[in-house]
Scaffold this motif. Structure first.
Motif, mmCIF file in Angstrom:
data_model
loop_
_atom_site.group_PDB
_atom_site.id
_atom_site.type_symbol
_atom_site.label_atom_id
_atom_site.label_comp_id
_atom_site.label_asym_id
_atom_site.label_seq_id
_atom_site.Cartn_x
_atom_site.Cartn_y
_atom_site.Cartn_z
ATOM 1 N N TYR A 193 -1.122 14.979 4.723
ATOM 2 C CA TYR A 193 -1.868 15.753 3.742
ATOM 3 C C TYR A 193 -3.298 15.257 3.716
ATOM 4 C CZ TYR A 193 2.557 17.578 2.024
ATOM 5 O OH TYR A 193 3.768 18.216 1.927
ATOM 6 N N GLU A 194 -4.215 16.178 3.411
ATOM 7 C CA GLU A 194 -5.630 15.809 3.458
ATOM 8 C C GLU A 194 -6.124 15.152 2.172
ATOM 9 O OE1 GLU A 194 -5.378 20.068 2.003
ATOM 10 O OE2 GLU A 194 -4.420 18.816 3.521
ATOM 11 N N SER A 195 -5.291 15.137 1.137
ATOM 12 C CA SER A 195 -5.715 14.577 -0.143
ATOM 13 C C SER A 195 -5.914 13.067 -0.063
ATOM 14 C CB SER A 195 -4.683 14.905 -1.220
ATOM 15 O OG SER A 195 -3.400 14.445 -0.838
ATOM 16 N N GLY A 196 -6.782 12.558 -0.928
ATOM 17 C CA GLY A 196 -7.039 11.127 -0.958
ATOM 18 C C GLY A 196 -5.817 10.337 -1.399
ATOM 19 N N VAL A 197 -5.738 9.105 -0.962
ATOM 20 C CA VAL A 197 -4.607 8.233 -1.292
ATOM 21 C C VAL A 197 -5.150 7.078 -2.138
ATOM 22 C CG1 VAL A 197 -2.703 6.867 -0.371
ATOM 23 C CG2 VAL A 197 -3.519 8.865 0.885
ATOM 24 N N GLY A 198 -5.333 7.346 -3.415
ATOM 25 C CA GLY A 198 -5.841 6.321 -4.312
ATOM 26 C C GLY A 198 -4.744 5.475 -4.916
ATOM 27 N N THR A 199 -3.626 6.117 -5.260
ATOM 28 C CA THR A 199 -2.454 5.422 -5.791
ATOM 29 C C THR A 199 -1.248 5.783 -4.939
ATOM 30 O OG1 THR A 199 -1.944 7.247 -7.306
ATOM 31 C CG2 THR A 199 -3.376 5.481 -8.135
ATOM 32 N N ASN A 200 -0.217 4.945 -4.994
ATOM 33 C CA ASN A 200 0.973 5.222 -4.201
ATOM 34 C C ASN A 200 2.179 4.512 -4.795
ATOM 35 O OD1 ASN A 200 1.465 2.514 -2.537
ATOM 36 N ND2 ASN A 200 -0.744 2.891 -2.604
ATOM 37 N N LYS A 201 3.360 4.961 -4.389
ATOM 38 C CA LYS A 201 4.613 4.397 -4.871
ATOM 39 C C LYS A 201 5.111 3.254 -4.000
ATOM 40 C CE LYS A 201 6.014 8.835 -6.858
ATOM 41 N NZ LYS A 201 7.018 9.938 -6.833
ATOM 42 N N ARG A 202 4.307 2.854 -3.033
ATOM 43 C CA ARG A 202 4.684 1.756 -2.145
ATOM 44 C C ARG A 202 4.275 0.399 -2.703
ATOM 45 N NH1 ARG A 202 4.587 3.472 3.835
ATOM 46 N NH2 ARG A 202 4.876 5.713 3.784
ATOM 47 N N GLY A 203 3.427 0.408 -3.704
ATOM 48 C CA GLY A 203 2.909 -0.840 -4.227
ATOM 49 C C GLY A 203 1.860 -1.456 -3.328
ATOM 50 N N VAL A 204 1.176 -0.616 -2.544
ATOM 51 C CA VAL A 204 0.174 -1.079 -1.593
ATOM 52 C C VAL A 204 -1.216 -0.745 -2.125
ATOM 53 C CG1 VAL A 204 -0.718 -0.829 0.761
ATOM 54 C CG2 VAL A 204 1.750 -0.759 0.345
ATOM 55 N N THR A 205 -2.127 -1.695 -2.046
ATOM 56 C CA THR A 205 -3.507 -1.446 -2.430
ATOM 57 C C THR A 205 -4.260 -0.867 -1.248
ATOM 58 O OG1 THR A 205 -3.472 -3.278 -4.020
ATOM 59 C CG2 THR A 205 -5.636 -2.473 -3.310
ATOM 60 N N THR A 206 -4.830 0.313 -1.420
ATOM 61 C CA THR A 206 -5.542 0.970 -0.326
ATOM 62 C C THR A 206 -7.045 0.805 -0.487
ATOM 63 O OG1 THR A 206 -5.501 3.066 -1.533
ATOM 64 C CG2 THR A 206 -3.739 2.679 0.072
ATOM 65 N N ASP A 207 -7.726 0.777 0.645
ATOM 66 C CA ASP A 207 -9.176 0.668 0.648
ATOM 67 C C ASP A 207 -9.805 1.950 0.108
ATOM 68 O OD1 ASP A 207 -11.957 0.977 2.196
ATOM 69 O OD2 ASP A 207 -11.452 -1.156 2.119
ATOM 70 N N ALA A 208 -11.014 1.834 -0.423
ATOM 71 C CA ALA A 208 -11.698 2.983 -1.028
ATOM 72 C C ALA A 208 -11.920 4.109 -0.029
ATOM 73 C CB ALA A 208 -13.032 2.532 -1.621
ATOM 74 N N LYS A 209 -11.995 3.805 1.265
ATOM 75 C CA LYS A 209 -12.243 4.873 2.247
ATOM 76 C C LYS A 209 -11.079 5.841 2.363
ATOM 77 C CE LYS A 209 -11.024 1.890 6.211
ATOM 78 N NZ LYS A 209 -11.356 0.550 5.690
ATOM 79 N N PHE A 210 -9.907 5.472 1.832
ATOM 80 C CA PHE A 210 -8.763 6.380 1.835
ATOM 81 C C PHE A 210 -8.671 7.214 0.556
ATOM 82 C CE2 PHE A 210 -7.311 2.953 4.704
ATOM 83 C CZ PHE A 210 -7.065 3.718 5.832
ATOM 84 N N HIS A 211 -9.556 6.987 -0.398
ATOM 85 C CA HIS A 211 -9.444 7.656 -1.693
ATOM 86 C C HIS A 211 -10.084 9.036 -1.708
ATOM 87 C CE1 HIS A 211 -9.114 3.400 -3.703
ATOM 88 N NE2 HIS A 211 -8.150 3.659 -2.829
#
Length: 228
Positions: A193-211
C-alpha cells in the motif's frame, strides 16, 4: 517476454539506456565480464530472491542488489554503475547437480534488480537457484516448472495470497506456504500500500522517511523494501 519474442521494434520502444537495461537484466544480452563487482558496503542480497511466471520449460528468477535497502534515494546503497550478477540453477539444494549457469547485468536504471529468464528445464520438476556478486552469495531459492502442456495431472496443489499491509502485523501464513508441497502460488490482492507507515502492530519503530505517502519512484522502492 522472451529473448525469442523481443523484436527490434519492441526493444527500440523502450529507448536507449532503458532498452539496454531491460535486455541486460533479463539475460537477453549476455553479461560482459568487464562489469566486475564494485566495493560494497555489505551483503547486497538483503531483499532475498524470488521466482515466478513458471512454464513447462523454465521460470523467471529475480533479485535486487541492495546492501542498504532503506537508503532514502531508493537506490539501495548501490553505486551508480552496472554490476554483473551470476546465477546458478541446480536439481538439488546443495548444487551438486547444476543444470544452468549464467550472468546478467544489474543497472542503476532498474535499481540493480535483475530477472533472468531461464529456459531448457524439464516440466513438472523442482529446481534450486542462487545468485552471486563478488564474494557474496544469496540465499537459496526453490522453484518448480509447470507440467507439460499436454499433461493431465491427477491433482494440482496451489495456494493464493491476498492483500497485505505491513503495519497490520506479521504474515506468518507465508512460512506455512513455503513448507507446503505446492505447484503454484498466486497473489490476488495488493502487495503493498502507498500509505505512510507511521504506526504499526509489530511494535517496530519506523524511520520518518516511511511516514509519508508513496508518490515517487524512490519512495515506492522504499515501501517495497520495507514489505520485503
Amino acid at each position: 517476454m522472451t529473448a525469442q519474442s523481443l523484436s527490434r521494434r519492441h526493444l527500440l520502444g523502450f529507448g536507449g539506456a532503458g532498452a539496454a537495461a531491460l535486455a541486460l537484466g533479463t539475460g537477453l544480452w549476455q553479461a560482459d565480464l568487464a562489469f566486475a563487482a564494485p566495493p560494497l558496503s555489505g551483503n547486497p542480497f538483503t531483499l532475498g530472491v524470488a521466482s515466478g511466471d513458471p512454464r513447462s520449460d523454465g521460470v523467471v528468477l529475480w533479485t535486487r542488489l541492495a546492501p542498504d535497502p532503506f537508503a532514502a534515494d531508493g537506490l539501495g546503497g548501490m553505486p551508480g554503475r552496472t554490476v554483473r550478477v551470476e546465477y546458478e540453477v541446480a536439481a538439488d539444494e546443495r548444487f551438486r547437480r547444476p543444470v544452468q549457469r549464467g550472468s546478467v547485468i544489474a543497472s542503476s536504471e532498474l535499481a540493480h534488480s535483475v530477472h533472468p529468464e531461464i529456459h531448457g528445464l524439464h516440466p513438472n520438476r523442482e529446481y534450486y537457484y542462487r545468485f552471486r556478486v563478488g564474494d557474496y552469495v544469496s540465499r537459496t531459492g526453490r522453484t518448480r516448472t509447470t507440467p507439460a502442456i499436454w499433461a493431465s495431472p491427477r491433482e494440482l496443489n496451489f495456494a493464493f495470497a491476498s492483500c497485505q499491509a505491513w503495519q497490520d502485523g506479521y504474515f506468518t501464513a507465508y512460512r506455512h506456504l513455503a513448507e507446503e508441497n505446492l505447484d503454484l502460488v498466486v497473489h490476488l490482492g495488493d502487495y503493498v500500500y502507498e500509505s505512510g507507515v507511521g504506526t504499526n502492530k509489530r511494535g517496530v519503530t519506523t524511520d520518518a522517511k516511511f511516514h509519508t505517502e508513496s508518490k515517487d519512484l524512490a519512495r515506492y522502492r522504499l515501501q517495497y523494501g520495507l514489505y520485503l
